[in-house]
Design a protein around this motif. Structure first.
Motif, PDB file in Angstrom:
ATOM      1  N   HIS A  58      37.779  39.354  44.319  1.00 30.26           N
ATOM      2  CA  HIS A  58      39.055  39.124  43.652  1.00 30.26           C
ATOM      3  C   HIS A  58      39.100  37.726  43.033  1.00 30.26           C
ATOM      4  O   HIS A  58      39.661  37.539  41.942  1.00 30.26           O
ATOM      5  CB  HIS A  58      40.208  39.274  44.648  1.00 30.26           C
ATOM      6  N   MET A  59      38.500  36.758  43.687  1.00 24.62           N
ATOM      7  CA  MET A  59      38.480  35.398  43.150  1.00 24.62           C
ATOM      8  C   MET A  59      37.560  35.304  41.937  1.00 24.62           C
ATOM      9  O   MET A  59      37.863  34.618  40.961  1.00 24.62           O
ATOM     10  CB  MET A  59      38.079  34.424  44.239  1.00 24.62           C
ATOM     11  N   VAL A  60      36.428  35.998  42.014  1.00 26.09           N
ATOM     12  CA  VAL A  60      35.548  36.071  40.846  1.00 26.09           C
ATOM     13  C   VAL A  60      36.298  36.679  39.670  1.00 26.09           C
ATOM     14  O   VAL A  60      36.256  36.163  38.544  1.00 26.09           O
ATOM     15  CB  VAL A  60      34.279  36.897  41.167  1.00 26.09           C
ATOM     16  N   ASP A  61      37.021  37.764  39.915  1.00 25.27           N
ATOM     17  CA  ASP A  61      37.793  38.417  38.851  1.00 25.27           C
ATOM     18  C   ASP A  61      38.852  37.473  38.273  1.00 25.27           C
ATOM     19  O   ASP A  61      39.090  37.462  37.057  1.00 25.27           O
ATOM     20  CB  ASP A  61      38.479  39.674  39.393  1.00 25.27           C
ATOM     21  N   ALA A  62      39.503  36.673  39.134  1.00 23.02           N
ATOM     22  CA  ALA A  62      40.560  35.776  38.664  1.00 23.02           C
ATOM     23  C   ALA A  62      40.045  34.750  37.675  1.00 23.02           C
ATOM     24  O   ALA A  62      40.705  34.447  36.675  1.00 23.02           O
ATOM     25  CB  ALA A  62      41.224  35.076  39.848  1.00 23.02           C
ATOM     26  N   VAL A  63      38.855  34.218  37.934  1.00 26.21           N
ATOM     27  CA  VAL A  63      38.333  33.145  37.073  1.00 26.21           C
ATOM     28  C   VAL A  63      37.481  33.670  35.922  1.00 26.21           C
ATOM     29  O   VAL A  63      37.134  32.903  35.019  1.00 26.21           O
ATOM     30  CB  VAL A  63      37.550  32.103  37.897  1.00 26.21           C
ATOM     31  N   THR A  64      37.157  34.969  35.942  1.00 23.34           N
ATOM     32  CA  THR A  64      36.406  35.559  34.826  1.00 23.34           C
ATOM     33  C   THR A  64      37.342  36.450  34.000  1.00 23.34           C
ATOM     34  O   THR A  64      37.791  36.057  32.928  1.00 23.34           O
ATOM     35  CB  THR A  64      35.186  36.342  35.341  1.00 23.34           C
ATOM     36  N   LYS A  65      37.724  37.585  34.540  1.00 27.40           N
ATOM     37  CA  LYS A  65      38.625  38.484  33.808  1.00 27.40           C
ATOM     38  C   LYS A  65      39.997  37.863  33.580  1.00 27.40           C
ATOM     39  O   LYS A  65      40.617  38.070  32.529  1.00 27.40           O
ATOM     40  CB  LYS A  65      38.775  39.800  34.575  1.00 27.40           C
ATOM     41  N   GLY A  66      40.480  37.110  34.543  1.00 22.70           N
ATOM     42  CA  GLY A  66      41.806  36.505  34.425  1.00 22.70           C
ATOM     43  C   GLY A  66      41.825  35.167  33.718  1.00 22.70           C
ATOM     44  O   GLY A  66      42.901  34.621  33.453  1.00 22.70           O
TER      45      GLY A  66
END
Length: 259
Positions: A215-223
């Motif tokens: 989820h943190m990876v997604d936050a800084v990439t997708k988000g």
């Protein structure tokens, strides 16, 4: 490329570390001073401290607890809750914080953002945004509404408009707290985070919903966030900060490693 930051969040009520779900049902879970020290030693990039009932109760922040936390950590420390004037900001900075987070007070008196930036520099001013997903309307075209007083009072203000406005007023950073995702561990509200991050020029912190390191990876990439705020997953011992950072590093995200 700047490293992405991992930021534990300490919600404090009556001097104790607390956690809820969607801003409700908070239970006390520990000592914020000891917890901050552990997270610092584990390699947290910053610590965020929120006195979550100060604004609703109409009182100032608990400076003694701020001082105690500041004495235990040597990384950037952001403090929010009950800050409604430049004098409050000064007191928090003198107590040991590096950044001031304003939320409800900024919505009610936007001038506090500009006054704080003038007095202490934009780098010290973080604007927290508690955001609720709603039906799109002429008043709320983004479908995301600003809510204040710990999720208790909807304001009829569009979140995207407000993000751009606080940047104009001099904020140096935004922390986007999704009420819908808060404490659920289902992942950050990526659409909201990306919407804000793509339409402002200042760093955006994703907050609310972290359940695992992906989820943190997604936050800084997708988000497109510059940092990810975490709470439940570290407070309850599901993951340590080194484990989270190693996972992010292994997924190609640049983070400050503590080997």
């Amino acid at each position: 490329m700047l490293s992405k930051r991992v930021i534990p969040c300490l919600d404090v009520r009556d001097g104790k570390l607390t956690k809820g779900i969607k801003f409700k049902g908070n239970v006390d879970i520990g000592d914020p001073v000891e917890t901050a020290r552990i997270y610092y030693e584990q390699g947290a990039d910053e610590i965020v401290f929120y006195d979550i009932t100060a604004s609703h109760e109409g009182r100032g922040i608990m400076l003694k607890v701020v001082e105690q936390v500041a004495s235990q950590i040597f990384i950037p420390f952001s403090v929010g809750g009950g800050i409604s004037s430049v004098e409050d900001m000064r007191a928090v900075l003198l107590a040991g914080a590096e950044k001031i987070s304003v939320n409800s007070a900024a919505v009610k008196n936007p001038k506090i953002i500009a006054d704080g930036a003038d007095a202490f520099g934009s780098q010290c001013i973080v604007v927290g945004m508690d955001v609720l997903r709603v039906n799109k309307s002429e008043q709320i075209p983004s479908g995301y509404e600003i809510v204040i007083h710990g999720g208790r009072k909807p304001m009829g203000i569009d979140a995207l408009w407000w993000a751009q406005e606080v940047e104009r007023l001099g904020a140096g950073e935004l922390c986007i707290n999704s009420i819908d995702a808060d404490g659920t561990k289902d992942g950050y509200e990526l659409n909201l985070t990306r919407l804000i991050a793509e339409n402002v020029r200042i760093p955006v912190i994703a907050s609310g919903g972290a359940g695992n390191p992906q989820h943190m990876v997604d936050a800084v990439t997708k988000g497109r966030a510059s940092a990810a705020l975490i709470a439940s997953i570290v407070h309850y011992g599901e993951y340590t900060i080194p484990e989270i950072k190693k996972y992010m590093h292994d997924q190609g995200v640049k983070v400050r490693m503590v080997w």
